[in-house]
Design a protein around this motif. Sequence first.
Motif: not given
Length: 402
Positions: A76-86, A217-221
């Motif tokens: 998930l850390a890699a995912w948030l770096r590549l595609r952070p939620p708006r 950011q994680k909560l936003t997901l």
Amino acid sequence: MKSNTIRHRVRASAARWLVPYLPYPHFMCVAPLDAVLRVLWRAEGQFPPAYWPRLVLLLLLSGINTIASLPERLILAAWLRLRPPRMERDNAPVFVLGYFRSGTTFLQNLLAADPSLRSPSWPQVLAPQTFVLGWALLRTLFVPLLPLTRLDAVVPVGARLPAEDDFALNNLGGMSILAGRAVLPRRQAFFNRYHDLDALSADELSRWRSHQFAFVQKLTLVAGGRRLLLKSPSHTARVRTLLELFPGAKFVHISRSPEAVFRSNIFLVRELQRAFALQSPLPEDEQEEIITRDYLATEMHYLADRARIPAADFAEVRLQDLIADPMGEMKRIYRELDLPFSRGCEERMLQVAATFGKQLRNRHPDLTEGQKARVARLEPLASSFGDARSILTVNRALGDMG
């Protein structure tokens, strides 16, 4: 008669000398070892033997969660770096402000009844590294242990109840006042710096900002497009930083009679340390002085930074007014924040108000002369928020509605 007397003495001795040190799940037990050890390192080896059973269980459970959290921490850390939620300005978080035991929990629960808002749950703040990809494991292994953590001695706790996000910052690596106030009482001076952020080094502040933002950011997901609702008393002293991190954020501040807040915080700290401390507590006078200084400084920070918040993005309420007319005050708050208020929202809020109204309140002993002197130093807060002494009887009736 004699046997009853002996039985009573045995129970009293056990309650004093055994129960406080019994090993049961610590609220940090689902944090991975690296986060736990970052906190424990600050103890400088000062763990009295009486606390060793509690410490051993904490390290054992944390070791298990270290393995369980690895997939999410890596993927998930890699995912948030590549595609952070708006996160747009019109969907920035709503923050509940106010010092500990000012009524923030009551206000958060009322707001969380709004289906358009999403507050983090207790499993999410206590296991911030695991709650997305590892939710199935978390629900199976940890949620059943939640009632055993003894957090419910000071705040309503449940798998679906809204929680304080500062617990997440604590369990991400001790970036919270909670690490000192609840876990390492002898190191409060160090951890209290995370309360208002003013005395942090540049690296410490950068780390806090990145972890706070990443948690949001994680909560936003998992929020399903809903606006986030966050509550931690420490945010009251962080308004300036929160405005920088989350442009467009909205704020609701709640206040209460300073004497009632002071009394309730003495109880809060005692119960937190009884349940979670790994060191012996500070002398009562020293701890009460810390509470007094911290409470005054926290609200003064808020008063100094309040003018930075756009008028359409903040509202204030007093606890006694919220108790007397919950729907009237909530509708006013929603108007001032320019948020939609629906009939369904009102029905859910009325249920929350009724539930909190049934809770038992703690009764506190009379203040000592030293405590009265400390309360007198808090008088500027009563003047600033209109929480005069004349309404103290109302606050006493409300007890410990945090």
